[in-house]
Design a protein around this motif. Structure first.
Motif, mmCIF file in Angstrom:
data_model
loop_
_atom_site.group_PDB
_atom_site.id
_atom_site.type_symbol
_atom_site.label_atom_id
_atom_site.label_comp_id
_atom_site.label_asym_id
_atom_site.label_seq_id
_atom_site.Cartn_x
_atom_site.Cartn_y
_atom_site.Cartn_z
ATOM 1 N N ILE A 1 0.851 -1.200 0.000
ATOM 2 C CA ILE A 1 0.000 0.000 0.000
ATOM 3 C C ILE A 1 0.885 1.249 0.000
ATOM 4 O O ILE A 1 0.577 2.245 -0.666
ATOM 5 N N GLY A 2 2.002 1.188 0.727
ATOM 6 C CA GLY A 2 2.942 2.298 0.747
ATOM 7 C C GLY A 2 3.524 2.564 -0.632
ATOM 8 O O GLY A 2 3.661 3.723 -1.052
ATOM 9 N N ILE A 3 3.869 1.496 -1.357
ATOM 10 C CA ILE A 3 4.375 1.648 -2.729
ATOM 11 C C ILE A 3 3.321 2.300 -3.600
ATOM 12 O O ILE A 3 3.603 3.241 -4.355
ATOM 13 N N PHE A 4 2.089 1.806 -3.497
ATOM 14 C CA PHE A 4 0.991 2.349 -4.310
ATOM 15 C C PHE A 4 0.797 3.838 -4.040
ATOM 16 O O PHE A 4 0.729 4.655 -4.966
ATOM 17 N N ILE A 5 0.741 4.213 -2.756
ATOM 18 C CA ILE A 5 0.493 5.615 -2.388
ATOM 19 C C ILE A 5 1.628 6.513 -2.881
ATOM 20 O O ILE A 5 1.390 7.579 -3.463
ATOM 21 N N MET A 6 2.862 6.088 -2.666
ATOM 22 C CA MET A 6 3.994 6.922 -3.061
ATOM 23 C C MET A 6 4.109 7.057 -4.575
ATOM 24 O O MET A 6 4.437 8.126 -5.091
ATOM 25 N N MET A 7 3.833 5.993 -5.303
ATOM 26 C CA MET A 7 3.879 6.072 -6.761
ATOM 27 C C MET A 7 2.698 6.866 -7.307
ATOM 28 O O MET A 7 2.807 7.518 -8.352
ATOM 29 N N PHE A 8 1.584 6.834 -6.592
ATOM 30 C CA PHE A 8 0.450 7.699 -6.953
ATOM 31 C C PHE A 8 0.868 9.164 -6.823
ATOM 32 O O PHE A 8 0.642 9.969 -7.737
ATOM 33 N N GLU B 1 3.930 10.370 -6.765
ATOM 34 C CA GLU B 1 5.010 10.646 -7.723
ATOM 35 C C GLU B 1 4.473 10.915 -9.120
ATOM 36 O O GLU B 1 5.031 11.707 -9.871
ATOM 37 N N SER B 2 3.360 10.265 -9.439
ATOM 38 C CA SER B 2 2.798 10.369 -10.786
ATOM 39 C C SER B 2 1.778 11.489 -10.915
ATOM 40 O O SER B 2 1.294 11.763 -12.007
ATOM 41 N N SER B 3 1.448 12.137 -9.802
ATOM 42 C CA SER B 3 0.395 13.153 -9.870
ATOM 43 C C SER B 3 0.893 14.510 -9.412
ATOM 44 O O SER B 3 1.757 15.102 -10.039
ATOM 45 N N PHE B 4 0.360 14.996 -8.293
ATOM 46 C CA PHE B 4 0.580 16.386 -7.914
ATOM 47 C C PHE B 4 1.798 16.608 -7.019
ATOM 48 O O PHE B 4 2.122 17.739 -6.682
ATOM 49 N N ILE C 1 6.087 -4.758 -7.980
ATOM 50 C CA ILE C 1 6.029 -4.176 -9.329
ATOM 51 C C ILE C 1 4.587 -3.816 -9.687
ATOM 52 O O ILE C 1 4.322 -2.725 -10.214
ATOM 53 N N PHE C 2 3.658 -4.716 -9.393
ATOM 54 C CA PHE C 2 2.240 -4.447 -9.683
ATOM 55 C C PHE C 2 1.759 -3.215 -8.925
ATOM 56 O O PHE C 2 1.062 -2.360 -9.490
ATOM 57 N N ALA C 3 2.130 -3.121 -7.641
ATOM 58 C CA ALA C 3 1.712 -1.969 -6.835
ATOM 59 C C ALA C 3 2.289 -0.677 -7.393
ATOM 60 O O ALA C 3 1.623 0.365 -7.415
ATOM 61 N N GLY C 4 3.539 -0.729 -7.870
ATOM 62 C CA GLY C 4 4.170 0.445 -8.460
ATOM 63 C C GLY C 4 3.485 0.895 -9.741
ATOM 64 O O GLY C 4 3.237 2.092 -9.940
ATOM 65 N N ILE C 5 3.155 -0.062 -10.603
ATOM 66 C CA ILE C 5 2.470 0.264 -11.862
ATOM 67 C C ILE C 5 1.073 0.794 -11.576
ATOM 68 O O ILE C 5 0.628 1.792 -12.174
ATOM 69 N N ALA C 6 0.370 0.141 -10.652
ATOM 70 C CA ALA C 6 -0.998 0.567 -10.308
ATOM 71 C C ALA C 6 -1.000 1.970 -9.724
ATOM 72 O O ALA C 6 -1.859 2.798 -10.055
ATOM 73 N N GLY C 7 -0.032 2.273 -8.866
ATOM 74 C CA GLY C 7 0.068 3.609 -8.287
ATOM 75 C C GLY C 7 0.362 4.655 -9.349
ATOM 76 O O GLY C 7 -0.219 5.752 -9.343
ATOM 77 N N SER C 8 1.255 4.321 -10.278
ATOM 78 C CA SER C 8 1.590 5.242 -11.378
ATOM 79 C C SER C 8 0.368 5.530 -12.235
ATOM 80 O O SER C 8 0.110 6.677 -12.612
ATOM 81 N N LEU C 9 -0.387 4.482 -12.559
ATOM 82 C CA LEU C 9 -1.585 4.654 -13.381
ATOM 83 C C LEU C 9 -2.626 5.487 -12.645
ATOM 84 O O LEU C 9 -3.244 6.384 -13.243
ATOM 85 N N ALA C 10 -2.814 5.218 -11.359
ATOM 86 C CA ALA C 10 -3.810 5.964 -10.578
ATOM 87 C C ALA C 10 -3.451 7.448 -10.526
ATOM 88 O O ALA C 10 -4.316 8.319 -10.676
ATOM 89 N N GLY C 11 -2.165 7.758 -10.324
ATOM 90 C CA GLY C 11 -1.731 9.153 -10.303
ATOM 91 C C GLY C 11 -1.911 9.827 -11.646
ATOM 92 O O GLY C 11 -2.322 10.995 -11.726
ATOM 93 N N ALA C 12 -1.618 9.096 -12.714
ATOM 94 C CA ALA C 12 -1.791 9.636 -14.063
ATOM 95 C C ALA C 12 -3.267 9.906 -14.357
ATOM 96 O O ALA C 12 -3.617 10.920 -14.969
#
Length: 201
Positions: free
Chosen positions: A19-26, A28-31, A58-69
């Motif tokens: 969850i931490g990876i997801f949040i941080m990549m979100f 990083e990919s957004s605001f 890796i999945f959490a990182g990609i999902a977070g990036s997509l969510a932020g985008a």
């Protein structure tokens, strides 16, 4: 300083897990843009130590990036055009320029989105013109995910194999970014030639 940040990220990711990876990549990919390597490299290192599953990381990182985008995409859909029309003139952005950008992304949004996700300092902002042009959501999500996946996998593997060597990580990242940029130039040239050939038919 970098080592302190990395240690903080390692501790945070270690405590919050995937969850931490997801949040941080979100973020990083957004605001709240900050280098994604300070998230995914430590995640890869934790996977090396057996404290994480590398595939889930890796999945959490990609999902977070997509969510932020997607956050940026919908922000641009809702407010982007009105904001640029109202305030763009102060930055020498005319309404005709906005219209041309929208048309460009409708035709070439897929290659632009994919490439943008792999370019440092661009990946966080490529979603805005895509949202402004109301690029097809499925196409946007697909190419954003593909670009994000390449970057996330590279960083995670760097962390997995050499995550405890800061100097070596930095050196490898320089080479990898250079290779990516050269590859994108080649792809861009091929795409340009392909489009021109289609126009002549």
């Amino acid at each position: 300083m970098f080592a302190d940040i990395v240690n903080f990220i390692v501790d945070t990711v270690g405590s919050l897990g995937y969850i931490g990876i997801f949040i941080m990549m979100f973020l990083e990919s957004s605001f709240f843009p900050f280098p994604s390597e300070i998230v995914m490299v430590p995640a890869g290192y934790l996977a090396y130590k057996g404290e994480m599953n590398i595939y889930i990381a890796i999945f959490a990182g990609i999902a977070g990036s997509l969510a932020g985008a997607l956050f940026n995409y919908f922000l641009a859909v809702k407010y982007g055009r009105k904001f640029l029309i109202k305030y763009g003139r102060y930055f020498f952005i005319k309404e005709e320029t906005i219209a041309k950008m929208e048309e460009f992304f409708k035709s070439h949004g897929h290659i632009s989105t994919f490439s943008g996700r792999l370019i440092p300092a661009v990946r966080q902002y490529i979603s805005f013109p895509a949202g402004l042009a109301r690029m097809n959501l499925f196409t946007f999500s697909l190419y954003t995910s593909l670009g994000a996946a390449i970057w996330v996998i590279i960083l995670t593997l760097l962390g997995y194999f050499i995550g405890d060597n800061e100097a070596l990580v930095k050196e490898y990242l320089r080479y990898i970014i250079a290779v990516i940029l050269i590859s994108l130039v080649v792809i861009g040239f091929w795409y340009y030639k392909k489009i021109n050939k289609q126009k002549k038919i």
